[in-house]
Design a protein around this motif. Structure first.
Motif, PDB file in Angstrom:
ATOM      1  N   ASN A 221       0.836  -1.196   0.000  1.00 56.89           N
ATOM      2  CA  ASN A 221       0.000   0.000   0.000  1.00 56.89           C
ATOM      3  C   ASN A 221       0.872   1.248   0.000  1.00 56.89           C
ATOM      4  N   ARG A 222       0.226   2.424   0.019  1.00 56.66           N
ATOM      5  CA  ARG A 222       0.966   3.691  -0.073  1.00 56.66           C
ATOM      6  C   ARG A 222       1.853   3.941   1.137  1.00 56.66           C
ATOM      7  N   ASP A 223       1.502   3.311   2.273  1.00 61.15           N
ATOM      8  CA  ASP A 223       2.294   3.504   3.491  1.00 61.15           C
ATOM      9  C   ASP A 223       3.505   2.580   3.562  1.00 61.15           C
ATOM     10  N   GLY A 224       3.665   1.724   2.556  1.00 63.84           N
ATOM     11  CA  GLY A 224       4.801   0.812   2.544  1.00 63.84           C
ATOM     12  C   GLY A 224       4.541  -0.523   3.189  1.00 63.84           C
ATOM     13  N   ASP A 225       3.291  -0.772   3.647  1.00 63.58           N
ATOM     14  CA  ASP A 225       2.946  -2.082   4.207  1.00 63.58           C
ATOM     15  C   ASP A 225       2.867  -3.091   3.060  1.00 63.58           C
ATOM     16  N   GLY A 226       3.709  -4.123   3.119  1.00 63.61           N
ATOM     17  CA  GLY A 226       3.751  -5.095   2.035  1.00 63.61           C
ATOM     18  C   GLY A 226       3.488  -6.506   2.514  1.00 63.61           C
ATOM     19  N   GLU A 227       2.987  -7.332   1.602  1.00 64.64           N
ATOM     20  CA  GLU A 227       2.727  -8.737   1.913  1.00 64.64           C
ATOM     21  C   GLU A 227       2.572  -9.502   0.602  1.00 64.64           C
ATOM     22  N   GLN A 228       2.537 -10.813   0.707  1.00 66.15           N
ATOM     23  CA  GLN A 228       2.372 -11.686  -0.455  1.00 66.15           C
ATOM     24  C   GLN A 228       0.919 -11.702  -0.934  1.00 66.15           C
ATOM     25  N   TYR A 229       0.029 -11.112  -0.171  1.00 67.72           N
ATOM     26  CA  TYR A 229      -1.395 -11.206  -0.441  1.00 67.72           C
ATOM     27  C   TYR A 229      -2.130 -10.085   0.286  1.00 67.72           C
ATOM     28  N   LEU A 230      -3.381  -9.844  -0.106  1.00 69.28           N
ATOM     29  CA  LEU A 230      -4.298  -9.042   0.710  1.00 69.28           C
ATOM     30  C   LEU A 230      -5.016  -9.987   1.654  1.00 69.28           C
ATOM     31  N   PHE A 231      -5.189  -9.540   2.883  1.00 64.34           N
ATOM     32  CA  PHE A 231      -5.811 -10.381   3.911  1.00 64.34           C
ATOM     33  C   PHE A 231      -6.960  -9.626   4.558  1.00 64.34           C
ATOM     34  N   TYR A 232      -8.034 -10.364   4.891  1.00 57.66           N
ATOM     35  CA  TYR A 232      -9.095  -9.782   5.706  1.00 57.66           C
ATOM     36  C   TYR A 232      -9.891 -10.891   6.375  1.00 57.66           C
ATOM     37  N   ARG A 233     -10.638 -10.522   7.399  1.00 54.69           N
ATOM     38  CA  ARG A 233     -11.551 -11.415   8.113  1.00 54.69           C
ATOM     39  C   ARG A 233     -12.834 -10.660   8.414  1.00 54.69           C
ATOM     40  N   GLY A 234     -13.867 -11.401   8.811  1.00 48.20           N
ATOM     41  CA  GLY A 234     -15.103 -10.730   9.170  1.00 48.20           C
ATOM     42  C   GLY A 234     -16.049 -11.629   9.940  1.00 48.20           C
ATOM     43  N   VAL A 235     -17.149 -11.050  10.366  1.00 49.36           N
ATOM     44  CA  VAL A 235     -18.213 -11.787  11.042  1.00 49.36           C
ATOM     45  C   VAL A 235     -19.534 -11.315  10.458  1.00 49.36           C
ATOM     46  N   GLY A 236     -20.498 -12.235  10.389  1.00 45.11           N
ATOM     47  CA  GLY A 236     -21.756 -11.878   9.760  1.00 45.11           C
ATOM     48  C   GLY A 236     -22.969 -12.450  10.448  1.00 45.11           C
ATOM     49  N   HIS A 237     -24.110 -11.865  10.107  1.00 48.92           N
ATOM     50  CA  HIS A 237     -25.404 -12.352  10.577  1.00 48.92           C
ATOM     51  C   HIS A 237     -26.146 -12.907   9.366  1.00 48.92           C
ATOM     52  N   LEU A 238     -25.752 -14.100   8.955  1.00 51.36           N
ATOM     53  CA  LEU A 238     -26.405 -14.778   7.845  1.00 51.36           C
ATOM     54  C   LEU A 238     -26.235 -16.274   8.018  1.00 51.36           C
ATOM     55  N   ASP A 239     -27.092 -17.011   7.335  1.00 57.34           N
ATOM     56  CA  ASP A 239     -27.083 -18.458   7.450  1.00 57.34           C
ATOM     57  C   ASP A 239     -26.132 -19.076   6.441  1.00 57.34           C
ATOM     58  N   SER A 240     -25.623 -20.240   6.787  1.00 59.05           N
ATOM     59  CA  SER A 240     -24.852 -21.018   5.828  1.00 59.05           C
ATOM     60  C   SER A 240     -25.753 -21.377   4.643  1.00 59.05           C
ATOM     61  N   PRO A 241     -25.219 -21.402   3.431  1.00 61.21           N
ATOM     62  CA  PRO A 241     -26.040 -21.795   2.276  1.00 61.21           C
ATOM     63  C   PRO A 241     -26.562 -23.226   2.367  1.00 61.21           C
ATOM     64  N   LEU A 242     -25.925 -24.067   3.190  1.00 58.17           N
ATOM     65  CA  LEU A 242     -26.394 -25.429   3.382  1.00 58.17           C
ATOM     66  C   LEU A 242     -26.751 -25.642   4.850  1.00 58.17           C
ATOM     67  N   ARG A 243     -27.872 -26.312   5.089  1.00 53.10           N
ATOM     68  CA  ARG A 243     -28.317 -26.635   6.445  1.00 53.10           C
ATOM     69  C   ARG A 243     -28.197 -28.132   6.657  1.00 53.10           C
ATOM     70  N   VAL A 244     -27.702 -28.537   7.828  1.00 56.51           N
ATOM     71  CA  VAL A 244     -27.522 -29.950   8.161  1.00 56.51           C
ATOM     72  C   VAL A 244     -28.454 -30.288   9.316  1.00 56.51           C
ATOM     73  N   THR A 245     -29.377 -31.232   9.101  1.00 57.07           N
ATOM     74  CA  THR A 245     -30.308 -31.646  10.151  1.00 57.07           C
ATOM     75  C   THR A 245     -30.104 -33.124  10.468  1.00 57.07           C
ATOM     76  N   ARG A 246     -30.398 -33.475  11.726  1.00 57.27           N
ATOM     77  CA  ARG A 246     -30.288 -34.858  12.179  1.00 57.27           C
ATOM     78  C   ARG A 246     -31.697 -35.392  12.436  1.00 57.27           C
TER      79      ARG A 246
END
Length: 449
Positions: A221-246
């Motif tokens: 980036n412009r500040d000189g922070d370098g890496e082999q990749y862009l990285f990010y994480r997150g949290v959400g309020h949504l359901d998995s596309p697949l539901r598993v029931t017993r």
């Protein structure tokens, strides 16, 4: 600089046929269900070359990551799962840095950059990384802007530094409040340079070093922070596309689609249906593993459609130490068929060695269709690119063993926690251990009240 909508998968998007063989298909289009923002235009698809390849003037962008959820026997998402299986190095930037009250003044209860057991968090977006591969023969670094948005969540941790947006951030009043399906968090990296040899941050973190083992162009980036990749994480309020029931007898698991069809274009006439590959795995304490492939299944991207069913348990003879290697190899093949380069697929599995393969539990793995990823996690680039996004869905499944453990815990005596508050009231607020505890630099067990 114009930003281009990312859904160009002219390079092998893994369209898998019912026989389980990977078929490479040429696809193009814009992100489904996400109208262009003002000033943005869709990226043009790469043109096939002599052997179906993309013209080599395009930047190649590959991304991988994991969407994790926890489900009970009815397939209901259990909230409060923003726990850290792998802690990140301290140089990683966090949404909590934008709190009105500095995090250093708060109790050390942040997990995935969010307050512990946040009741709205039903999904973790874990360690997406984005790799960039310059066109062959290009020697000059490439200027690039990147923006990613999370529909139904916050993007909480990231590197290099980026412009972060969540409700209230720009007004200086962001707080960890509710997350709703209409919540949108975003990150924007402007003025990146792809290529060159920037200095990488020093760390011994496995979860950070494993993704570096990929032959890709470095990014800075412009500040000189370098890496082999862009990285990010997150949290959400949504359901998995697949539901598993017993089932009631407890001997069968049923896997059902629960896609939100409002995310996608309703007119799908003439369009190929996406597919997924699924694995059910049970990892025991001690490292023995039993697993079965549930094959490649066609998806309808709708709700309440049964995708597969499988026995809920394994025979004792199914467990073995070397099954882990077999599972890893099978997943590696599918990840490569889905469009990742082999070293990228290896990096994904190595990064999540602990969470995928070493932590005890019963879990379902499946490959998410890029159409879903593009709708939930739109990615915009400032240049035309050949983009492949391979995301793994991971469902942690509540088992009868979990229920027995919870029953024993609930039947036990209840601790009186007043000792802690009394100790805090009587503690020396200037003590080194006390300050370290509340700054998140020491564990409660180290405290000497």
């Amino acid at each position: 600089m114009m930003l281009h909508r990312s859904r160009i998968s002219t390079q092998s998007v893994g369209v898998r046929c019912a026989c389980g063989l990977a078929v490479l298909a040429v696809c193009s289009g814009v992100v489904a269900g996400s109208p262009p923002a003002p000033g943005l235009s869709p990226s043009p698809a790469g043109k096939p070359g002599p052997e179906g390849s993309v013209h080599n003037e395009l930047l190649v962008v590959h991304e991988w990551g994991t969407f994790t959820s926890l489900q009970d026997e009815t397939g209901r998402a259990i909230p409060g799962i923003n726990t850290d299986e792998e802690a990140l190095p301290r140089f990683v930037h966090r949404l909590s840095d934008h709190l009105v009250v500095p995090p250093s003044q708060l109790a050390p209860v942040y997990y995935k950059g969010v307050p512990r057991v946040h009741r709205d968090v039903t999904m973790r977006l874990e360690t997406p990384v984005i790799y960039f591969h310059l066109p062959p023969g290009r020697t000059e670094p490439l200027p690039l802007d990147v923006r990613v948005r999370f529909r139904g969540g916050w993007l909480t941790e990231f590197y290099p530094n980026a412009k972060v947006d969540a409700p209230g951030v720009e007004q200086g009043r962001f707080r960890f409040g509710q997350i709703r399906p209409e919540t949108i968090g975003s990150l924007e990296w402007k003025g990146l340079t792809v290529g060159g040899r920037p200095k990488f941050p020093e760390t011994d973190s496995h979860v950070w070093l494993a993704p570096r083992q990929v032959n890709a162009a470095a990014v800075q980036n412009r500040d000189g922070d370098g890496e082999q990749y862009l990285f990010y994480r997150g949290v959400g309020h949504l359901d998995s596309p697949l539901r598993v029931t017993r089932n009631v007898a407890g001997d069968t698991l049923t896997i059902t689609e629960q896609f939100d069809d409002q995310l996608f274009e309703r007119d799908r006439a003439g369009r190929a249906k996406p597919a997924t590959t699924l694995w059910l795995a049970h990892i025991r304490d001690g490292g023995t593993v039993a697993w079965r492939s549930l094959g490649t299944r066609t998806l309808a991207l709708e709700a309440e459609r049964v995708v597969a069913s499988a026995p809920a348990t394994f025979d004792e003879s199914d467990y073995a130490q070397d099954n882990l290697d077999r599972l890893r190899i099978d997943m590696l093949r599918a990840l490569v068929a889905d469009g990742l380069f082999p070293d990228e697929a290896q990096a994904l599995l190595a990064t999540w060695e602990l969470g995928y393969f070493r932590s005890p539990g019963l879990r379902l793995f499946f490959l998410l269709p890029q159409e879903w990823t593009d709708a939930v996690l739109p990615l915009d680039l400032s240049v035309p690119a050949d983009v492949t996004r391979t995301m793994v869905g991971r469902v942690e499944i509540v088992t009868p063993e979990h229920r027995r453990h919870l029953g024993r815990i609930s039947a036990g005596p209840v601790s009186d926690v007043s000792w802690f508050y009394d100790a805090v009231d009587n503690a020396d607020r200037n003590a080194v251990t006390y300050k370290a505890l509340w700054e998140g630099k020491a564990a409660l067990a180290d405290a000497k009240f």
